[in-house]
Design an enzyme around this catalytic site. Sequence first.
Site, short mmCIF file in Angstrom:
data_model
loop_
_atom_site.label_atom_id
_atom_site.label_comp_id
_atom_site.label_asym_id
_atom_site.label_seq_id
_atom_site.Cartn_x
_atom_site.Cartn_y
_atom_site.Cartn_z
N GLU A 155 -16.71 22.41 -13.96
CA GLU A 155 -16.70 21.33 -12.98
C GLU A 155 -17.47 21.79 -11.75
O GLU A 155 -18.08 21.01 -11.03
CB GLU A 155 -15.23 21.05 -12.62
CG GLU A 155 -15.04 19.90 -11.67
CD GLU A 155 -13.77 20.03 -10.86
OE1 GLU A 155 -13.87 20.26 -9.65
OE2 GLU A 155 -12.69 19.90 -11.46
N SER B 3 -10.15 23.85 -9.83
CA SER B 3 -10.38 23.81 -11.28
C SER B 3 -11.81 24.24 -11.55
O SER B 3 -12.74 23.62 -11.05
CB SER B 3 -10.20 22.39 -11.81
OG SER B 3 -8.91 21.92 -11.55
N ARG C 171 -14.59 13.14 -11.90
CA ARG C 171 -15.31 14.26 -11.27
C ARG C 171 -16.83 14.07 -11.39
O ARG C 171 -17.58 15.00 -11.67
CB ARG C 171 -14.92 15.60 -11.92
CG ARG C 171 -13.48 15.99 -11.76
CD ARG C 171 -13.13 16.28 -10.30
NE ARG C 171 -11.82 16.92 -10.19
CZ ARG C 171 -10.66 16.30 -10.17
NH1 ARG C 171 -10.61 14.98 -10.25
NH2 ARG C 171 -9.52 16.97 -10.05
N1 EPU Z 1 -1.32 23.56 -18.34
C1 EPU Z 1 -1.01 24.66 -19.11
N2 EPU Z 1 -1.41 25.89 -18.67
C2 EPU Z 1 -2.08 26.06 -17.52
C3 EPU Z 1 -2.43 24.93 -16.74
C4 EPU Z 1 -2.02 23.68 -17.18
O1 EPU Z 1 -0.40 24.55 -20.16
O2 EPU Z 1 -2.39 27.20 -17.18
C5 EPU Z 1 -0.84 22.24 -18.76
C6 EPU Z 1 0.32 21.80 -17.84
O3 EPU Z 1 1.54 22.25 -18.31
C7 EPU Z 1 0.24 20.31 -17.92
C8 EPU Z 1 -1.25 20.05 -18.09
O4 EPU Z 1 -1.83 21.27 -18.55
O5 EPU Z 1 0.89 19.82 -19.06
C9 EPU Z 1 -1.92 19.57 -16.83
O6 EPU Z 1 -1.82 20.55 -15.81
P1 EPU Z 1 -1.87 20.16 -14.25
O7 EPU Z 1 -0.91 19.07 -13.97
O8 EPU Z 1 -1.76 21.41 -13.48
O9 EPU Z 1 -3.28 19.48 -14.05
P2 EPU Z 1 -4.74 19.83 -14.61
O10 EPU Z 1 -5.09 18.79 -15.61
O11 EPU Z 1 -4.77 21.24 -15.04
C10 EPU Z 1 -6.02 18.33 -12.88
C11 EPU Z 1 -7.14 18.48 -11.90
C12 EPU Z 1 -6.68 19.20 -10.64
C13 EPU Z 1 -5.57 18.39 -10.02
C14 EPU Z 1 -4.44 18.22 -11.05
C15 EPU Z 1 -3.35 17.31 -10.56
C16 EPU Z 1 -9.18 18.57 -13.22
C17 EPU Z 1 -10.28 19.42 -13.74
N3 EPU Z 1 -8.23 19.20 -12.51
O12 EPU Z 1 -5.63 19.63 -13.30
O13 EPU Z 1 -7.77 19.22 -9.72
O14 EPU Z 1 -5.06 19.01 -8.85
O15 EPU Z 1 -4.94 17.62 -12.27
O16 EPU Z 1 -3.83 16.00 -10.49
O17 EPU Z 1 -9.17 17.37 -13.46
C18 EPU Z 1 -9.61 20.48 -8.92
O18 EPU Z 1 -10.33 19.58 -9.36
O19 EPU Z 1 -10.08 21.49 -8.33
C19 EPU Z 1 -8.17 20.39 -9.12
C20 EPU Z 1 -7.34 21.36 -8.75
#
Ligand code: EPU
Length: 337
Positions: free
Chosen positions: A333, A237, A162
């Site tokens: 972000e 995010s 990012r």
């Molecule tokens: N999780 C929780 N609670 C929550 C959200 C997430 O426990 O409320 C846990 C999930 O269970 C999982 C882990 O966190 O174990 C990761 O969650 P998720 O797969 O939803 O991905 P993320 O790390 O929260 C990132 C990106 C997203 C992207 C997803 C999928 C960043 C800041 N965000 O989110 O990007 O869609 O991975 O690749 O890196 C964005 O940048 O706007 C965005 C949506």
Amino acid sequence: MQVEQNKSLKTYNTFGIDAKARFFLEIRSLDQLREALRLEQFPEKFVVSGGSNMLLTKDIEALVLHIHMKGITVLSEDRDHVTLKVMAGENWHGLVQWTLERNYGGLENMSLIPGNTGTAPIQNIGAYGVELKDTFVQCEAMDVFTGELHTFSKEDCKFGYRDSFFKNEGKGRYIITSVCLKLTKRHHLLNTSYGAIEAELKKNKVSQITIQEISKAVIAIRRSKLPDPAVLGNSGSFFKNPVINKEAFEHFGATHPDAPFYKISDTAFKIPAGWLIEQCGYKGKRFGDAGVHQNQALVLVNYGNASGTEILDLAHRIMATVKNRFGIEIVPEVNII
Ligand code: EPU
């Protein structure tokens, strides 16, 4: 060129914040952009494109330039690859659909990301194991001081998680006008390793995995977790996932053995900020019209008439609670204006 005055930016930012642009100009061509940059009565300019990665906490006194340059051109192709030049104002998901209709591979995991193509390199957008940099060849950007167009190679862009040159040294200096991407025409590199994609494909009983099926799966996953900005204001995010060193990770892992994490290298570990925020009890909480999304704690939402300051106050409260509870700093972000 028609400069509008006191225009609400509510429909120009996906958070739906009702900040005003004192002066506003729609930009439809490179010549118009160059001309606008030369307008001496407006020494300060402020660029809005898809408005999907900004939180407006005040009215904008500078001349707002809304980038609306359109066009997708095939620059070159052979049997295996196609190189596209995409103008900055093309909607990102519209581009992804355009490529999938022609069976061009590489963008499918990034389906449904809000925003426009020109802003994609600024934060090196990414989702489900793929980032913009994986298909990026180069981009063109206009120097706001001279009006000259410069070409930036992948190396020049210094892409990170990012992050890019345009968020750091190049900040405020360049306006990206077009992006070149190299996509596959056959032998697509299918990226399904991200757990949720495999599970979704299995659920849909997909026997032959195609880029179109991956896109469908990504769209279904995103729709289930992430709010649609057209329905509920948000900027995806709000925070980056924090990256911590080995020592901090060992301490964190010992006290929170159930926490999810991604190993980036032997010395760097990424912790999902959504998990940290959920543990602090914020998921689904609402404070006036500002809130934390019920299905994904990493996303802050505007239930209607929240001001940018209300959203920012909530963000600061969350950051302080996470720091207090886990000793880990999370940072936005989203660009705070
Ligand atoms: N999780 C929780 N609670 C929550 C959200 C997430 O426990 O409320 C846990 C999930 O269970 C999982 C882990 O966190 O174990 C990761 O969650 P998720 O797969 O939803 O991905 P993320 O790390 O929260 C990132 C990106 C997203 C992207 C997803 C999928 C960043 C800041 N965000 O989110 O990007 O869609 O991975 O690749 O890196 C964005 O940048 O706007 C965005 C949506």
